[in-house]
Design an enzyme around this catalytic site. Sequence first.
Site, PDB file in Angstrom:
ATOM      1  N   ARG A 193       0.780  -1.297   0.208  1.00  0.00           N
ATOM      2  CA  ARG A 193       0.199  -0.022  -0.050  1.00  0.00           C
ATOM      3  C   ARG A 193       0.881   1.228   0.051  1.00  0.00           C
ATOM      4  O   ARG A 193       0.497   2.303  -0.485  1.00  0.00           O
ATOM      5  CB  ARG A 193      -0.995  -0.051   1.251  1.00  0.00           C
ATOM      6  CG  ARG A 193      -2.016   1.076   1.214  1.00  0.00           C
ATOM      7  CD  ARG A 193      -2.861   0.661   2.343  1.00  0.00           C
ATOM      8  NE  ARG A 193      -4.186   1.808   2.388  1.00  0.00           N
ATOM      9  CZ  ARG A 193      -4.262   2.532   3.256  1.00  0.00           C
ATOM     10  NH1 ARG A 193      -3.369   2.890   4.099  1.00  0.00           N
ATOM     11  NH2 ARG A 193      -5.233   3.596   3.234  1.00  0.00           N
ATOM     12  N   ILE A 230      -6.871   8.142   0.004  1.00  0.00           N
ATOM     13  CA  ILE A 230      -6.868   6.832  -0.290  1.00  0.00           C
ATOM     14  C   ILE A 230      -7.950   5.935   0.817  1.00  0.00           C
ATOM     15  O   ILE A 230      -7.610   6.743   2.037  1.00  0.00           O
ATOM     16  CB  ILE A 230      -5.640   6.140  -0.031  1.00  0.00           C
ATOM     17  CG1 ILE A 230      -5.436   4.564  -0.414  1.00  0.00           C
ATOM     18  CG2 ILE A 230      -4.701   6.462   1.004  1.00  0.00           C
ATOM     19  CD1 ILE A 230      -3.877   4.124  -0.331  1.00  0.00           C
ATOM     20  N   SER A 231      -8.460   5.337   0.577  1.00  0.00           N
ATOM     21  CA  SER A 231      -9.657   4.672   1.407  1.00  0.00           C
ATOM     22  C   SER A 231      -8.934   3.752   2.372  1.00  0.00           C
ATOM     23  O   SER A 231      -7.861   3.431   2.388  1.00  0.00           O
ATOM     24  CB  SER A 231     -10.621   3.826   0.651  1.00  0.00           C
ATOM     25  OG  SER A 231     -11.189   4.506  -0.520  1.00  0.00           O
ATOM     26  N   GLN A 232      -9.713   3.991   3.729  1.00  0.00           N
ATOM     27  CA  GLN A 232      -9.222   3.442   4.769  1.00  0.00           C
ATOM     28  C   GLN A 232      -9.187   1.831   4.443  1.00  0.00           C
ATOM     29  O   GLN A 232     -10.347   1.143   3.843  1.00  0.00           O
ATOM     30  CB  GLN A 232     -10.304   3.408   6.009  1.00  0.00           C
ATOM     31  CG  GLN A 232     -10.070   2.886   7.089  1.00  0.00           C
ATOM     32  CD  GLN A 232     -11.160   2.912   7.893  1.00  0.00           C
ATOM     33  OE1 GLN A 232     -12.044   3.459   7.824  1.00  0.00           O
ATOM     34  NE2 GLN A 232     -11.062   2.234   9.248  1.00  0.00           N
ATOM     35  N   PRO A 233      -8.310   0.855   4.773  1.00  0.00           N
ATOM     36  CA  PRO A 233      -7.940  -0.365   4.352  1.00  0.00           C
ATOM     37  C   PRO A 233      -9.256  -1.131   4.574  1.00  0.00           C
ATOM     38  O   PRO A 233      -9.823  -1.950   3.921  1.00  0.00           O
ATOM     39  CB  PRO A 233      -6.773  -1.062   5.158  1.00  0.00           C
ATOM     40  CG  PRO A 233      -5.916   0.317   5.039  1.00  0.00           C
ATOM     41  CD  PRO A 233      -6.837   1.331   5.419  1.00  0.00           C
TER      42      PRO A 233
END
Length: 219
Positions: free
Chosen positions: A43, A69-72
């Site tokens: 990531r 960037i979206s939260q995992p």
Amino acid sequence: MSDFDLTGIGMTSQRTRDRLVDRLREQGIACEDVLQTVRSIPRHIFVDEALAHRAYEDTSLPIGSGQTISQPYVVALMTESIHEKHPEKVLEIGTGCGYQTAVLAHMYPQVFSVERIEALQTRARKRLAALGCSNIRYRIGDGYAGWESYAPYDAIIVTAGAASIPHALVSQLAEGGRLIVPVGDSDTQTLQVVDRQNGELVVNNQADVRFVPLLKGTA
Ligand code: SAH
């Protein structure tokens, strides 16, 4: 030197990635295919070097152009949800930095990704090419309209918050397919899951989430 560095994938980042996977498991992500995919994708190459040390925290991070960037956990949750349908063709709205795209490209044969900000998608394409992802088609455009030429899709993932479920996306969903979209205002949204089953649409609410807004038109 390119603007991202694949040589930095050492023991440290593998260990921190393993920790992220443990955390996702604790939060209820149970699908091993999703967990193994998160474990295998670096990531940190999807964010600026200055933020790379935070890439394995379970948090969203800035990626430029006012986007994140979206939260995992949310990436894992949405992917786990569409994985139930074993899709072959997946449409993603909001390429952003390309991390969710990478997850999809590792798991499914054909991925289509639409983004309205060209600079973001250009950077994402370079990262995904460096990772060897060759099963992705890209388009600059307004995701509200989906991508008609390759429809129907077995799964559609929208990674920005829409005011309501976009009609065009529903119409591009294959029979037996699943659309997952955050719906709400600019502050908080509910993840809505739309299934096309026996010609009918079934809508369920999955979780409360927080995404940047799905904007109309291209940048
Ligand atoms: N999956 C991405 C999420 C990025 S944030 C990641 O993890 O990096 C959401 C993205 O949706 C932003 O890049 C934003 O530019 C894009 N977006 C917003 N409205 C859009 C629209 N109407 N069509 C296509 N992309 C859109």
